[in-house]
Design a protein around this motif. Structure first.
Motif, short mmCIF file in Angstrom:
data_model
loop_
_atom_site.label_atom_id
_atom_site.label_comp_id
_atom_site.label_asym_id
_atom_site.label_seq_id
_atom_site.Cartn_x
_atom_site.Cartn_y
_atom_site.Cartn_z
N VAL A 59 0.83 -1.20 0.00
CA VAL A 59 0.00 0.00 0.00
C VAL A 59 0.87 1.26 0.00
N VAL A 60 1.88 1.29 0.86
CA VAL A 60 2.79 2.44 0.91
C VAL A 60 3.48 2.60 -0.44
N GLY A 61 3.94 1.49 -1.01
CA GLY A 61 4.64 1.54 -2.29
C GLY A 61 3.79 2.11 -3.40
N ARG A 62 2.54 1.70 -3.49
CA ARG A 62 1.67 2.16 -4.57
C ARG A 62 1.32 3.64 -4.42
N VAL A 63 1.07 4.08 -3.20
CA VAL A 63 0.74 5.49 -2.98
C VAL A 63 1.92 6.39 -3.35
N VAL A 64 3.10 6.02 -2.88
CA VAL A 64 4.29 6.82 -3.15
C VAL A 64 4.69 6.75 -4.62
N ALA A 65 4.59 5.56 -5.21
CA ALA A 65 4.99 5.38 -6.62
C ALA A 65 4.15 6.24 -7.55
N GLN A 66 2.86 6.30 -7.30
CA GLN A 66 1.99 7.09 -8.17
C GLN A 66 2.38 8.57 -8.14
N LYS A 67 2.62 9.10 -6.96
CA LYS A 67 2.96 10.52 -6.85
C LYS A 67 4.38 10.78 -7.38
N ARG A 297 -3.22 9.90 3.32
CA ARG A 297 -3.28 8.44 3.18
C ARG A 297 -2.39 7.75 4.20
N MET A 298 -1.21 8.30 4.42
CA MET A 298 -0.30 7.70 5.39
C MET A 298 -0.86 7.82 6.81
N LYS A 299 -1.52 8.93 7.09
CA LYS A 299 -2.13 9.10 8.41
C LYS A 299 -3.22 8.06 8.63
N ASP A 300 -4.04 7.83 7.61
CA ASP A 300 -5.08 6.80 7.70
C ASP A 300 -4.47 5.44 7.99
N PHE A 301 -3.27 5.25 7.50
CA PHE A 301 -2.59 3.96 7.59
C PHE A 301 -1.72 3.85 8.84
N SER A 302 -1.75 4.86 9.70
CA SER A 302 -0.94 4.91 10.93
C SER A 302 0.55 4.93 10.63
N ALA A 303 0.93 5.40 9.45
CA ALA A 303 2.34 5.47 9.07
C ALA A 303 2.88 6.88 9.32
N LYS A 304 4.03 6.97 9.93
CA LYS A 304 4.68 8.25 10.19
C LYS A 304 5.63 8.57 9.05
N ILE A 305 5.42 9.70 8.39
CA ILE A 305 6.26 10.10 7.28
C ILE A 305 7.62 10.57 7.80
N VAL A 306 8.69 10.11 7.13
CA VAL A 306 10.04 10.47 7.53
C VAL A 306 10.71 11.28 6.43
#
Length: 336
Positions: A59-67, A297-306
């Motif tokens: 999921v992280v890969g697809r979101v970041v890859a598209q942008k 999207r990352m917030k929804d996923f509980s992922a902390k952006i670095v």
């Protein structure tokens, strides 16, 4: 004498000519490499996700890859190469042409745990990759069945010390980040509990909810619905800071100082990728992480952006290897 002098003179001229030709060819090669780096990217980029579709890394890969594709002006296609705990996909990228057109969504498994655990090591996590950027950190969480008579990490430690080896903890499999989260917890608290590996988080969660097992270390995103529904009780997140999606859940480190584990996602290219190409990928990745849609999207996923520099990611991998080496050794974890 004249023939000897002529021979020497001819040989000298020939040597100079050959040296000049070699330098010219080398210069042409360097120019071609430089030109390719300058024009990068001029074709589709493949992002290898070394796990099955639908998981957190995918999921992280697809979101970041598209942008990133939007920023670079070229499509980035995600290819799932699952197997061997992420090793198949990572090895594929390690052996790929170092031109920036095949890159990896690496994790703590591919670049820290697998290299320490596996007897057969297909690649070196530091030597065989060019770091690009550390993208996000995804917290793990210590969850229990609500019927277990504890409400805090301190109470759980007390119970486990009072009744040693009575309780077991589940994880998504041997050698996974979740397994190692449990082993680190045991090492830092001195408690004893048996590890029960499952073939994935889903079956483990089912048994935890059904009270066939009492304790589990899991990725926060997969446990989130059960925590919200009250079918699981969260005692603590494994990151140094509380998760934004569950601000009322304390960190384990608030009770066990220094405890910290998490799943992370980072971009890597094959070793030897031109620095100019790595710089372009890094710039696109860090810009993608600042996009409002990606942030949400990352917030929804509980992922902390670095986001990071290539050098910072390289130091992160080195630190992770140093951190997990004694844990793996003490737990005597080794897999074929």
């Amino acid at each position: 004498m004249k023939r000897s002098a002529l021979t020497r003179r001819t040989a000298l001229r020939l040597s100079v000519a050959l040296a000049g030709s070699a330098l010219s060819l080398m210069s042409l090669g360097l120019s071609a490499t430089g030109a390719a780096a300058q024009s990068f990217p001029d074709q589709t980029i493949t992002l290898v996700v070394p796990f099955a579709a639908g998981g957190s890394t995918d999921v992280v890969g697809r979101v970041v890859a598209q942008k990133m594709g939007d920023i670079l002006g070229q499509q980035i296609v995600v290819e799932n190469v699952a197997g061997a705990g992420g090793n198949l996909g990572a090895d594929r990228v390690a052996r790929a042409e170092p031109d920036g057109y095949t890159i990896l969504m690496g994790t703590v498994a591919t670049h820290a745990l697998n290299p320490l655990i596996l007897k057969q090591k297909p690649y070196d996590p530091e030597r065989d990759f060019a770091p690009v950027s550390l993208l996000v950190i995804v917290p793990n969480v210590l969850v229990i069945n609500p019927k277990l008579p504890v409400n805090t990490v301190a109470e759980l430690v007390e119970l486990l010390k009072k009744e040693p080896e009575k309780y077991s903890y589940a994880s998504s499999g041997n050698g996974t980040p979740l397994h190692l989260s449990g082993e680190l917890f045991k090492a830092m608290t001195g408690v004893k509990m048996e590890h029960v590996p499952y073939k994935g988080a889903g079956p483990a969660l089912n048994d935890l909810i059904g009270n066939q097992i009492s304790i589990m270390f899991d990725n926060l995103p997969s446990s989130s619905p059960h925590i919200k529904a009250g079918t699981l009780k969260a005692l603590g997140v494994t990151t140094a800071e509380r998760a934004a999606s569950f601000p009322d859940v304390p960190t384990i480190a608030e009770t066990v100082p220094g405890y910290e584990t998490y799943t992370w996602n980072a971009l890597f290219a094959p070793a030897g990728t031109p620095p100019e190409v790595v710089a372009k990928l890094n710039d696109a990745a860090n810009k993608a992480l600042q996009d409002p849609a990606v942030v949400a999207r990352m917030k929804d996923f509980s992922a902390k952006i670095v986001g990071s520099t290539p050098e910072e990611l390289g130091k992160h991998v080195t630190a992770e290897l140093a951190k997990w080496t004694p844990v793996v050794k003490n737990a005597n974890i080794q897999m074929d």
